[in-house]
Design an enzyme around this catalytic site. Structure first.
Site, PDB file in Angstrom:
ATOM      1  N   HIS A  84       4.106  -0.927  -4.067  1.00  0.00           N
ATOM      2  CA  HIS A  84       3.643   0.434  -3.814  1.00  0.00           C
ATOM      3  C   HIS A  84       3.139   1.123  -5.085  1.00  0.00           C
ATOM      4  CE1 HIS A  84       6.621   0.692  -0.160  1.00  0.00           C
ATOM      5  NE2 HIS A  84       5.547  -0.030   0.120  1.00  0.00           N
TER       6      HIS A  84
HETATM    7  C1  LIG Z   1       2.286  -7.076   0.331  1.00  0.00           C
HETATM    8  C2  LIG Z   1       2.262  -5.598   0.551  1.00  0.00           C
HETATM    9  C3  LIG Z   1       3.130  -5.034   1.491  1.00  0.00           C
HETATM   10  C4  LIG Z   1       3.105  -3.653   1.703  1.00  0.00           C
HETATM   11  N1  LIG Z   1       3.803  -3.139   2.749  1.00  0.00           N
HETATM   12  C5  LIG Z   1       3.593  -1.859   3.107  1.00  0.00           C
HETATM   13  C6  LIG Z   1       4.129  -1.351   4.312  1.00  0.00           C
HETATM   14  O1  LIG Z   1       4.753  -2.061   5.099  1.00  0.00           O
HETATM   15  N2  LIG Z   1       3.915  -0.039   4.613  1.00  0.00           N
HETATM   16  C7  LIG Z   1       3.203   0.783   3.784  1.00  0.00           C
HETATM   17  O2  LIG Z   1       3.080   1.967   4.080  1.00  0.00           O
HETATM   18  N3  LIG Z   1       2.677   0.306   2.635  1.00  0.00           N
HETATM   19  C8  LIG Z   1       2.808  -0.994   2.301  1.00  0.00           C
HETATM   20  N4  LIG Z   1       2.202  -1.486   1.195  1.00  0.00           N
HETATM   21  C9  LIG Z   1       1.429  -0.562   0.344  1.00  0.00           C
HETATM   22  C10 LIG Z   1       0.102  -0.140   0.978  1.00  0.00           C
HETATM   23  O3  LIG Z   1      -0.518  -1.238   1.601  1.00  0.00           O
HETATM   24  C11 LIG Z   1      -0.789   0.461  -0.112  1.00  0.00           C
HETATM   25  O4  LIG Z   1      -0.139   1.593  -0.677  1.00  0.00           O
HETATM   26  C12 LIG Z   1      -2.144   0.905   0.401  1.00  0.00           C
HETATM   27  O5  LIG Z   1      -2.767  -0.112   1.130  1.00  0.00           O
HETATM   28  C13 LIG Z   1      -3.016   1.303  -0.792  1.00  0.00           C
HETATM   29  O6  LIG Z   1      -4.303   1.623  -0.330  1.00  0.00           O
HETATM   30  P1  LIG Z   1      -5.512   1.849  -1.339  1.00  0.00           P
HETATM   31  O7  LIG Z   1      -6.671   2.265  -0.515  1.00  0.00           O
HETATM   32  O8  LIG Z   1      -5.066   2.742  -2.432  1.00  0.00           O
HETATM   33  O9  LIG Z   1      -5.782   0.442  -2.035  1.00  0.00           O
HETATM   34  P2  LIG Z   1      -6.051  -0.979  -1.383  1.00  0.00           P
HETATM   35  O10 LIG Z   1      -5.721  -0.977   0.061  1.00  0.00           O
HETATM   36  O11 LIG Z   1      -5.395  -1.980  -2.247  1.00  0.00           O
HETATM   37  O12 LIG Z   1      -7.629  -1.139  -1.432  1.00  0.00           O
HETATM   38  C14 LIG Z   1      -8.384  -1.315  -2.581  1.00  0.00           C
HETATM   39  C15 LIG Z   1      -9.626  -2.126  -2.194  1.00  0.00           C
HETATM   40  O13 LIG Z   1     -10.614  -1.930  -3.178  1.00  0.00           O
HETATM   41  C16 LIG Z   1     -11.220  -3.174  -3.485  1.00  0.00           C
HETATM   42  N5  LIG Z   1     -11.724  -3.072  -4.853  1.00  0.00           N
HETATM   43  C17 LIG Z   1     -10.989  -2.866  -5.970  1.00  0.00           C
HETATM   44  N6  LIG Z   1     -11.802  -2.799  -7.041  1.00  0.00           N
HETATM   45  C18 LIG Z   1     -13.072  -2.946  -6.578  1.00  0.00           C
HETATM   46  C19 LIG Z   1     -14.344  -2.971  -7.219  1.00  0.00           C
HETATM   47  N7  LIG Z   1     -14.474  -2.829  -8.542  1.00  0.00           N
HETATM   48  N8  LIG Z   1     -15.449  -3.152  -6.448  1.00  0.00           N
HETATM   49  C20 LIG Z   1     -15.333  -3.302  -5.102  1.00  0.00           C
HETATM   50  N9  LIG Z   1     -14.137  -3.303  -4.450  1.00  0.00           N
HETATM   51  C21 LIG Z   1     -13.025  -3.122  -5.189  1.00  0.00           C
HETATM   52  C22 LIG Z   1     -10.088  -4.171  -3.334  1.00  0.00           C
HETATM   53  O14 LIG Z   1     -10.575  -5.487  -3.163  1.00  0.00           O
HETATM   54  C23 LIG Z   1      -9.348  -3.621  -2.131  1.00  0.00           C
HETATM   55  O15 LIG Z   1      -9.864  -4.139  -0.928  1.00  0.00           O
HETATM   56  C24 LIG Z   1       2.232  -2.842   0.924  1.00  0.00           C
HETATM   57  C25 LIG Z   1       1.382  -3.421  -0.013  1.00  0.00           C
HETATM   58  C26 LIG Z   1       1.377  -4.783  -0.202  1.00  0.00           C
HETATM   59  C27 LIG Z   1       0.429  -5.392  -1.202  1.00  0.00           C
END
Ligand SMILES: Cc1cc2nc3c(=O)[nH]c(=O)nc-3n(C[C@H](O)[C@H](O)[C@H](O)COP(=O)(O)OP(=O)(O)OC[C@H]3O[C@@H](n4cnc5c(N)ncnc54)[C@H](O)[C@@H]3O)c2cc1C
Length: 526
Positions: free
Chosen positions: A466
């Site tokens: 997280h």
């Molecule tokens: C294994 C795991 C289990 C989890 N379990 C839970 C759960 O059960 N419940 C819950 O609430 N949360 C859970 N979480 C946490 C939750 O998934 C994250 O907090 C949330 O998905 C974050 O979202 P985000 O949009 O910030 O980033 P992300 O969802 O990580 O998205 C970022 C995206 O940007 C892309 N990206 C990055 N840099 C670039 C670039 N330079 N150019 C183009 N694309 C790029 C990446 O490839 C990725 O697809 C878990 C996380 C993981 C990894």
């Protein structure tokens, strides 16, 4: 590229993760606005993404960045595994699907830190907006949003025993873990639909994919921002063999997540001048907070052996896979971690600082170690850590993160985890488990004294995946974005993802991240 004129957009979104998918849907709802969504990873075609019970089998696969932290001094120099999704849906495509919003004090706390508009009551309608739930509590829950959230009616018998054991230990069983619970246990709401993961990509991106004004490019990694007269006007993108420039007339919106977003900012010359000069990049905007304030939830496993055939261990059979495939039935429909709850390290706290995840299966070393036989796991989690870490580019490669979560660097975190450990073990030792529980597996002996528990914590603590806080929202000079999520002092660039959280929420971080995207869309379309 599928659309000939797609090198220009009104909105250019970098990253199709939990936040990016929501934004792409909302911003492209107006057909007169052109939106381009860039995703560094591949399409979300990996066959295991949809199977709830298979989430940990995606670790270290082609859809996981599979980062590692630097050696942690307070953990005997151990390096921690940090999976992050790299596909449509981002980490939301590989996570455990638990839908927990956090406590109202989380958001009121953000507002009190100088972020008007981000208090709980103001945000509640936006939580409801995304959600499609069957709850009768319509004040808290949305019934007709796009994202399916359900509280399973059928759970594993051992998950029920956990609730009973917790009740025997003094925890009320609550119907709704999203109703600002400070002390209680219950069934986890999950983003699962008809036995399959309902990720933000399934919920928000699929319905928008056909729109003529939305272009989605996968295998498209944004390298750095493009500047014109001090304003960000686009990004350079690596599309495999070639690099192209893509421009945005309204805004570039960075949704790369808490590990990648600060790296992109630094590669674009935004951040701590010392770090950026060290990267041999001209400083465009000095913002010392970029990459700092990294927070995550420390977690430690407690596991016991149980009788043969009593748990989910060994249920990942071909027969169950076929059952899931044809009928969306059987154990593979479960996210495994079906129950949990909250408590406080001190009785006088208003909001929880400890959370529990229970799983009727061995969950050891991120699922990489599979002990023989059957078992149960309960994990106490510190949901209000005071330790703060940092992310910056690795010295020899600006695309590789150097991650120091600085676990337990604030000693009060370790003290609270000791309390969490004792409380969790008391639940595992409760009479309800008597007919099921065999010998302890982790720790393998019954630890008595606090120093023994501290040693166990230092050897076994991991992070709950997280990471947040590395592009913190706020008004002060150490913050990175303002309350409209615009990067301070930079025109044309916003950050919208988990990195903007000023303080980590008391619970899993995907629901708050989707909320951040809903709020950003509302601000942008206003
Ligand atoms: C294994 C795991 C289990 C989890 N379990 C839970 C759960 O059960 N419940 C819950 O609430 N949360 C859970 N979480 C946490 C939750 O998934 C994250 O907090 C949330 O998905 C974050 O979202 P985000 O949009 O910030 O980033 P992300 O969802 O990580 O998205 C970022 C995206 O940007 C892309 N990206 C990055 N840099 C670039 C670039 N330079 N150019 C183009 N694309 C790029 C990446 O490839 C990725 O697809 C878990 C996380 C993981 C990894």
């Amino acid at each position: 590229m599928s659309k000939s004129d797609s090198l220009y957009a009104d909105y250019l979104i970098v990253g199709a993760g939990s936040a990016g998918c929501v934004l792409a849907y909302r911003l492209s709802a107006d057909p007169s606005r052109k939106v381009i969504l860039l995703e560094a990873g591949i399409r979300d075609w990996h066959p295991l993404i949809k199977i709830p019970a298979a989430f940990s089998k995606l670790y270290r696969s082609g859809v996981d960045y599979a980062h590692h932290s630097v050696a942690q001094p307070e953990l005997f120099g151990r390096s921690l595994f940090i999976p992050r999704g790299r596909t449509l849906g981002g980490s939301g495509a590989i996570n455990a699907m638990i839908y927990i919003r956090g406590h109202r004090d989380d958001y009121d706390g953000w507002a009190a830190m100088g972020n008007p508009g981000w208090g709980y009551e103001e945000l509640l309608p936006l939580f409801r907006k995304s959600e499609r739930s069957a709850s009768t509590n319509t004040h808290l829950h949305g019934l007709d949003g796009l994202w399916n959230i359900e509280t399973p009616l059928t759970i594993h018998p051992l998950s029920r025993i956990f609730l009973e054991a917790a009740q025997q230990t003094g925890y009320p069983i609550v119907d709704d873990l999203n109703d600002n619970v400070a002390h209680g246990v219950g069934i986890h709401p999950v983003n699962i639909q008809n036995g399959a993961r309902h990720s933000p990509a399934h919920a928000f991106l699929r319905p928008a994919m056909h729109r003529a004004n939305l272009s989605i490019l996968t295998g498209a990694r944004a390298l750095h921002a493009l500047w014109e007269s001090g304003k960000v006007t686009g990004v350079d993108v690596n599309l495999g063999r070639r690099t192209r420039s893509i421009y945005a007339t309204e805004s570039v919106i960075l949704c790369g997540g808490a590990i990648e977003s600060p790296l992109f900012l630094m590669r674009s010359g935004i951040g701590d001048p010392e770090i950026i000069r060290g990267m041999q990049i001209p400083v465009r905007r000095a913002l010392s907070g970029v990459g700092r304030n990294l927070q995550d939830h420390p977690v430690v496993p407690i596991a016991y052996r149980t009788h043969k055939g009593s748990s989910f261990d060994g249920e990942d059979t071909l027969a169950n896979l076929i059952r899931w495939w044809w009928k969306r039935e059987g154990p593979l429909c479960s996210n495994l971690c079906e129950t949990g709850g909250f408590t406080r390290s001190q009785d006088d706290l208003r909001a929880p600082d400890l959370q529990y995840h229970f799983a009727p299966i061995f969950f050891v070393d991120h699922g990489f170690v599979r002990p023989k036989g059957n078992g149960i796991s309960l994990a106490p989690i510190l949901v209000q850590p005071q330790s703060r870490g940092i992310v910056s580019p690795a010295p020899n490669d600006h695309f590789v993160p150097w991650i120091d979560p600085a676990v337990y660097s604030n000693s009060s975190d370790l003290e609270k985890m000791v309390v969490g450990f004792h409380k969790a073990r008391a639940i595992m030792e409760a009479p309800a488990f008597d007919g099921w529980r065999l010998e302890p597996y982790l720790p393998s002996v019954f630890l008595q004294s606090d120093p023994e528990v501290v040693e166990y914590l230092r050897r076994n603590t991991e992070l709950l995946y997280h990471p947040v806080g590395t592009c913190r929202m706020g008004p002060d000079e150490d913050s990175v974005v303002d309350t409209e999520l615009r990067v301070h002092g930079v025109d044309g660039l916003r950050v919208v993802d988990a990195s903007i959280m000023p303080n980590i929420t008391r619970g899993n971080t995907q629901a708050p991240t989707v909320l951040i995207a809903e709020k950003a869309a509302e601000l942008m379309l206003r």
